[in-house]
Scaffold this active site. Structure first.
Site, PDB file in Angstrom:
ATOM      1  N   HIS A   1      -9.658   8.159   3.246  1.00 34.25           N
ATOM      2  CA  HIS A   1      -9.563   6.783   3.755  1.00 34.25           C
ATOM      3  C   HIS A   1     -10.940   6.176   3.997  1.00 34.25           C
ATOM      4  O   HIS A   1     -11.050   5.038   4.421  1.00 34.25           O
ATOM      5  CB  HIS A   1      -8.789   6.738   5.073  1.00 34.25           C
TER       6      HIS A   1
ATOM      7  N   HIS B   1       0.841  -1.204   0.000  1.00 36.57           N
ATOM      8  CA  HIS B   1       0.000   0.000   0.000  1.00 36.57           C
ATOM      9  C   HIS B   1       0.878   1.257   0.000  1.00 36.57           C
ATOM     10  O   HIS B   1       0.702   2.154  -0.822  1.00 36.57           O
ATOM     11  CB  HIS B   1      -0.916  -0.007   1.233  1.00 36.57           C
ATOM     12  N   GLU B   2       1.804   1.299   0.931  1.00 34.31           N
ATOM     13  CA  GLU B   2       2.626   2.502   1.088  1.00 34.31           C
ATOM     14  C   GLU B   2       3.492   2.752  -0.153  1.00 34.31           C
ATOM     15  O   GLU B   2       3.592   3.877  -0.631  1.00 34.31           O
ATOM     16  CB  GLU B   2       3.497   2.386   2.342  1.00 34.31           C
TER      17      GLU B   2
ATOM     18  N   HIS C   1       1.724   4.293  -3.076  1.00 31.82           N
ATOM     19  CA  HIS C   1       1.576   5.754  -3.072  1.00 31.82           C
ATOM     20  C   HIS C   1       2.693   6.389  -3.914  1.00 31.82           C
ATOM     21  O   HIS C   1       2.472   7.395  -4.597  1.00 31.82           O
ATOM     22  CB  HIS C   1       1.634   6.308  -1.644  1.00 31.82           C
TER      23      HIS C   1
ATOM     24  N   GLU D   1      -6.038   6.574  -2.402  1.00 28.18           N
ATOM     25  CA  GLU D   1      -6.027   5.589  -1.314  1.00 28.18           C
ATOM     26  C   GLU D   1      -6.443   4.200  -1.818  1.00 28.18           C
ATOM     27  O   GLU D   1      -5.874   3.184  -1.454  1.00 28.18           O
ATOM     28  CB  GLU D   1      -6.961   6.036  -0.199  1.00 28.18           C
TER      29      GLU D   1
ATOM     30  N   ASP E   1     -10.086  14.099   7.277  1.00 25.20           N
ATOM     31  CA  ASP E   1      -9.394  13.107   6.450  1.00 25.20           C
ATOM     32  C   ASP E   1      -9.313  13.566   4.982  1.00 25.20           C
ATOM     33  O   ASP E   1      -9.526  12.779   4.060  1.00 25.20           O
ATOM     34  CB  ASP E   1     -10.147  11.765   6.584  1.00 25.20           C
TER      35      ASP E   1
ATOM     36  N   TYR F   1      -4.560  14.542  -3.325  1.00 22.64           N
ATOM     37  CA  TYR F   1      -4.916  13.811  -2.108  1.00 22.64           C
ATOM     38  C   TYR F   1      -6.047  14.508  -1.363  1.00 22.64           C
ATOM     39  O   TYR F   1      -5.918  14.883  -0.197  1.00 22.64           O
ATOM     40  CB  TYR F   1      -3.665  13.674  -1.239  1.00 22.64           C
TER      41      TYR F   1
HETATM   42 ZN    ZN Z   1      -2.522   5.326   2.135  1.00 23.77          ZN
END
Ligand code: ZN
Length: 360
Positions: free
Chosen positions: A273, A171-172, A175, A195, A268, A186
């Site tokens: 998210h 996931h990271e 990005h 996301e 957020d 974002y």
């Molecule tokens: Zn993320």
């Protein structure tokens, strides 16, 4: 070298907000500190998202041999990045589980992108993949800062070590891929797409590592991060958004699976998210209907869409959905089962898509 971009934390702000409200004094303090940091970089993140698109400037190719170059550092409980080198490419495992898990997780992510999509690291130019473990003291998070992955050990009360979930690493690092390809802003729907793309490919990295078909996969993000004390199975569920956890300390999973439950919020970054549950569920529906290994067809359609020059940084769900249809048609044909799977999945989550090819 890529410029240092904003941090992308794996723990969503709504979870930290709940902890700040319901946790012990120590948990509340830590959650508030993390939220404060997140807020302070938010405007920078927005500005960077709009200013540094892939159309600006040309990156130098770092290496073209497609070999993996990992370095794992140990920060020894400080915030002194990157820390001391503890394992480099090709070296055998060491005594430290976190360092080995970080090394392996980064390796799986690199192998996934290279073997499946022919992508040479995050920037497709052989960027070395570094990781720093044992960040800060009992740190409840993991993040990508534009140059490396950074992992906390977790406090042991609520969260385990953050290296334990390979999908979190996928996931990271994704990005970084998204920033390199399209720079989806974002915020709002483009942020939720950002996301979601990280969840999609994070899950696919895990499925690839485990050689799981779409039917065999758990479709969870961050399974294993919670300790036994938390009532929940993971941070998010792609198969059933909104059901991953329901806990007195962390609150209830707020993700919708359908546009009729889209959450309008200023928190957020506009629910990046939260509303990611909608495109997440669409991908899950496509992958399970097509069957087999999800990275082969469903993943290919999503990956080609991410690389599609028509995908703008401010794209919303409908724009993204149309491009997935266009790419499904280009790859598999307008009347193919794959195209129908993509079309029906978006309809099922309430995102309107055209029925005729000429409309996208
Ligand atoms: Zn993320």
């Amino acid at each position: 070298m890529k410029p240092s971009l904003s941090r992308r934390y794996i723990l969503p702000p709504h979870m930290l907000t709940s902890l700040a409200q319901h946790g012990t004094p120590e948990q509340r303090t830590k959650a508030l500190q993390m939220l404060g940091h997140d807020h302070s970089i938010r405007t920078i993140r927005m500005a960077q998202g709009l200013l540094t698109s892939k159309y600006v400037g040309v990156r130098p190719a770092l290496n073209t041999d497609k070999a993996l170059h990992r370095i794992v550092y140990d920060v020894h409980g400080t915030k002194d990045l990157p820390g001391a080198v503890v394992r480099t490419e090709g070296q055998p495992p060491i005594q430290d589980t976190c360092a080995n898990e970080a090394y392996d997780g980064v390796g799986w992510t690199h192998a996934f992108y290279l073997q499946i999509y022919g992508r040479n690291s995050i920037d497709d130019a052989g960027m070395p993949l570094d990781a720093s473990v044992h960040y800060s003291h009992q740190y409840d998070n993991a993040f990508w800062d534009g140059e490396r992955m950074i992992f906390g050990d977790g406090d042991g009360q609520l969260f385990n070590r953050f290296t334990c979930a390979v999908d979190v690493i996928g996931h990271e690092l994704t990005h970084g891929v998204t920033e390199d390809e399209c720079h989806l802003a974002y915020v709002g729907q483009s942020g939720a797409l950002n996301e979601s793309i990280s969840d999609v490919f994070g899950s696919l990295v895990k499925q690839y590592a485990l050689r799981q078909t779409a039917d065999q996969a758990d479709w969870l993000i961050g399974h294993g991060l919670f300790t036994q004390q938390i009532k929940g199975v993971a941070l998010r569920s792609m198969s059933a958004p909104g059901t991953a956890y329901d806990d007195p300390l962390l609150g209830r999973d707020p993700q919708p699976a359908h546009m009729s439950h889209y959450v309008d919020t200023v928190e957020d970054n506009g629910g990046v998210h939260i509303n990611s549950g909608i495109p997440n569920h669409s991908f899950y529906l496509v992958a399970t209907r097509i069957g087999g290994y999800a990275w082969e067809k469903a993943g290919r359609i999503w990956y080609e869409t991410l690389r599609d020059s028509r995908l703008r940084p401010t794209a919303n769900f409908r724009m993204f959905a149309r491009l997935t249809l266009s790419n499904a048609e280009r790859l598999y044909g307008a009347s193919s089962p794959e195209w129908s799977a993509v079309h029906d999945a978006w309809e099922q989550v309430g995102v309107q898509v055209p029925t005729l090819a000429k409309e996208y």
